[in-house]
Design a protein around this motif. Structure first.
Motif, PDB file in Angstrom:
ATOM      1  N   HIS A 120       4.945   5.448 -10.221  1.00 54.63           N
ATOM      2  CA  HIS A 120       4.787   5.390 -11.677  1.00 54.63           C
ATOM      3  C   HIS A 120       3.591   4.530 -12.086  1.00 54.63           C
ATOM      4  CE1 HIS A 120       6.324   6.112 -15.717  1.00 54.63           C
ATOM      5  NE2 HIS A 120       6.031   4.856 -16.000  1.00 54.63           N
ATOM      6  N   LEU A 121       3.305   3.480 -11.337  1.00 55.21           N
ATOM      7  CA  LEU A 121       2.217   2.578 -11.716  1.00 55.21           C
ATOM      8  C   LEU A 121       0.868   3.288 -11.680  1.00 55.21           C
ATOM      9  CD1 LEU A 121       1.506  -0.287 -12.561  1.00 55.21           C
ATOM     10  CD2 LEU A 121       1.283  -0.873 -10.134  1.00 55.21           C
ATOM     11  N   ILE A 122       0.583   4.022 -10.618  1.00 53.30           N
ATOM     12  CA  ILE A 122      -0.698   4.727 -10.549  1.00 53.30           C
ATOM     13  C   ILE A 122      -0.719   5.875 -11.557  1.00 53.30           C
ATOM     14  CG2 ILE A 122       0.032   6.230  -8.642  1.00 53.30           C
ATOM     15  CD1 ILE A 122      -3.532   4.929  -9.370  1.00 53.30           C
ATOM     16  N   LEU A 123       0.430   6.492 -11.805  1.00 55.47           N
ATOM     17  CA  LEU A 123       0.466   7.554 -12.811  1.00 55.47           C
ATOM     18  C   LEU A 123       0.089   7.007 -14.183  1.00 55.47           C
ATOM     19  CD1 LEU A 123       3.712   9.550 -11.881  1.00 55.47           C
ATOM     20  CD2 LEU A 123       1.340  10.166 -11.395  1.00 55.47           C
ATOM     21  N   ASP A 164      -8.477  16.079  -4.231  1.00 59.47           N
ATOM     22  CA  ASP A 164      -7.275  16.546  -3.550  1.00 59.47           C
ATOM     23  C   ASP A 164      -6.772  15.426  -2.636  1.00 59.47           C
ATOM     24  OD1 ASP A 164      -5.348  17.793  -2.020  1.00 59.47           O
ATOM     25  OD2 ASP A 164      -6.551  19.562  -1.553  1.00 59.47           O
ATOM     26  N   THR A 165      -5.834  14.631  -3.144  1.00 59.77           N
ATOM     27  CA  THR A 165      -5.272  13.527  -2.364  1.00 59.77           C
ATOM     28  C   THR A 165      -3.881  13.206  -2.883  1.00 59.77           C
ATOM     29  OG1 THR A 165      -5.624  11.252  -1.583  1.00 59.77           O
ATOM     30  CG2 THR A 165      -6.214  11.718  -3.876  1.00 59.77           C
ATOM     31  N   TYR A 166      -3.044  12.673  -1.989  1.00 57.84           N
ATOM     32  CA  TYR A 166      -1.718  12.200  -2.399  1.00 57.84           C
ATOM     33  C   TYR A 166      -1.592  10.689  -2.235  1.00 57.84           C
ATOM     34  CZ  TYR A 166      -1.056  12.414   2.674  1.00 57.84           C
ATOM     35  OH  TYR A 166      -1.205  12.243   4.035  1.00 57.84           O
ATOM     36  N   LYS A 167      -2.686  10.027  -1.880  1.00 57.01           N
ATOM     37  CA  LYS A 167      -2.643   8.592  -1.595  1.00 57.01           C
ATOM     38  C   LYS A 167      -3.035   7.790  -2.837  1.00 57.01           C
ATOM     39  CE  LYS A 167      -3.945   9.301   3.244  1.00 57.01           C
ATOM     40  NZ  LYS A 167      -4.301  10.741   3.132  1.00 57.01           N
ATOM     41  N   PRO A 168      -2.173   6.918  -3.339  1.00 51.64           N
ATOM     42  CA  PRO A 168      -2.527   6.102  -4.508  1.00 51.64           C
ATOM     43  C   PRO A 168      -3.777   5.261  -4.319  1.00 51.64           C
ATOM     44  CG  PRO A 168      -0.159   6.056  -4.183  1.00 51.64           C
ATOM     45  CD  PRO A 168      -0.745   6.759  -2.985  1.00 51.64           C
TER      46      PRO A 168
END
Length: 264
Positions: free
Chosen positions: A116-119, A89-93
């Motif tokens: 987009h890069l981390i996705l 549970d995180t929103y940090k890339p």
């Protein structure tokens, strides 16, 4: 019923000092790992580990502090190999990237979607992306919350737009989980309405919901103590089981498992 056709039970593991229902209880890594095993033994299919509280008004935690809480728990579970998938549970890339060295299967992003890069990186690794709708951020989400039709439109647009974004990044539809964000920047009326909306959208999307112990239950039913809201949470979660949502995030795994065993 085929195991994969059933709603997944997602057990909550907060390694934080300030979560709304169990803040500080599992901040110690040994206690956190022990609780993870308790959740697995109670029937959790997924353990959702979070190191930053997202309760209304909470302050953000920097990535290094978040990782100091997470890493010893992830390392221990990597060694012990519980029979449950691990969700982060995180929103940090930066935290998402660090987690790639551990057996994390799912990213639970309350902010919606990362860059987009981390996705693309996560998609190539075969992870599931669990994206949640939130109005504003935890510190400000209950200032002028969404209500009624406005909330329904916002969540419907979120489902459509997020699915398209994640597909473009390389995620297959079964690895895109969408969460309406009950309790995140919505009035009590809107929370009820987006839950009903989610039950109908479960036929189109992989819907995941988390309503366990949330404050709207306390306000609507007069239950001020979050730990006393489990029975009321279960009645709502039973409806999610009937609708066949992809997953249900809960603090009370054992009783949800009993209910799921009856839904065949």
């Amino acid at each position: 019923m085929n195991q994969e056709a059933r709603s997944l039970i997602i057990g909550v593991l907060n390694v934080t000092p300030d979560s709304f229902s169990d803040g500080g209880t599992f901040l110690d890594p040994e206690k956190a790992v022990a609780h993870a095993w308790d959740l697995v033994n109670e029937g959790a299919d997924v353990i959702d580990i979070g190191a930053e509280s997202t309760r209304p008004g909470s302050a953000p935690v920097d990535a290094d502090a978040e990782w100091r809480r997470l890493e010893p728990v992830l390392a221990a579970l990597a060694d012990q190999k519980p029979k449950a998938r691990i969700s982060l549970d995180t929103y940090k890339p930066v935290t998402m990237r660090r987690a790639l060295d551990y057996p994390v299967d799912i990213i639970n992003d309350i902010s919606g979607v990362a860059d987009h890069l981390i996705l693309e990186t996560l998609a190539k690794r075969g992870l599931v992306y669990w994206a949640m709708h939130m109005h504003r951020d935890p510190a400000n989400m209950h200032r002028d919350p969404l209500d009624g039709d406005e909330a329904l439109r916002a969540v419907a647009d979120f489902y459509q737009n997020t699915q398209a974004t994640l597909k473009a990044a390389g995620f297959s539809p079964d690895r895109i989980w969408l969460d309406p964000g009950v309790g995140f920047g919505k009035t009590d009326r809107a929370n009820v309405q987006v839950m009903r909306q989610a039950l109908t959208e479960a036929a189109r999307y992989e819907i995941v919901l988390g309503i366990s112990r949330k404050s709207f239950i306390g306000r609507l039913l007069g239950i001020p103590d979050p730990r006393e809201r489990d029975a009321a949470s279960k009645m709502l979660e039973l409806g999610f089981l009937f609708a066949g949502v992809r997953g249900i995030r809960t603090h009370d795994v054992a009783r949800l498992k009993k209910l799921r065993d009856l839904v065949v």
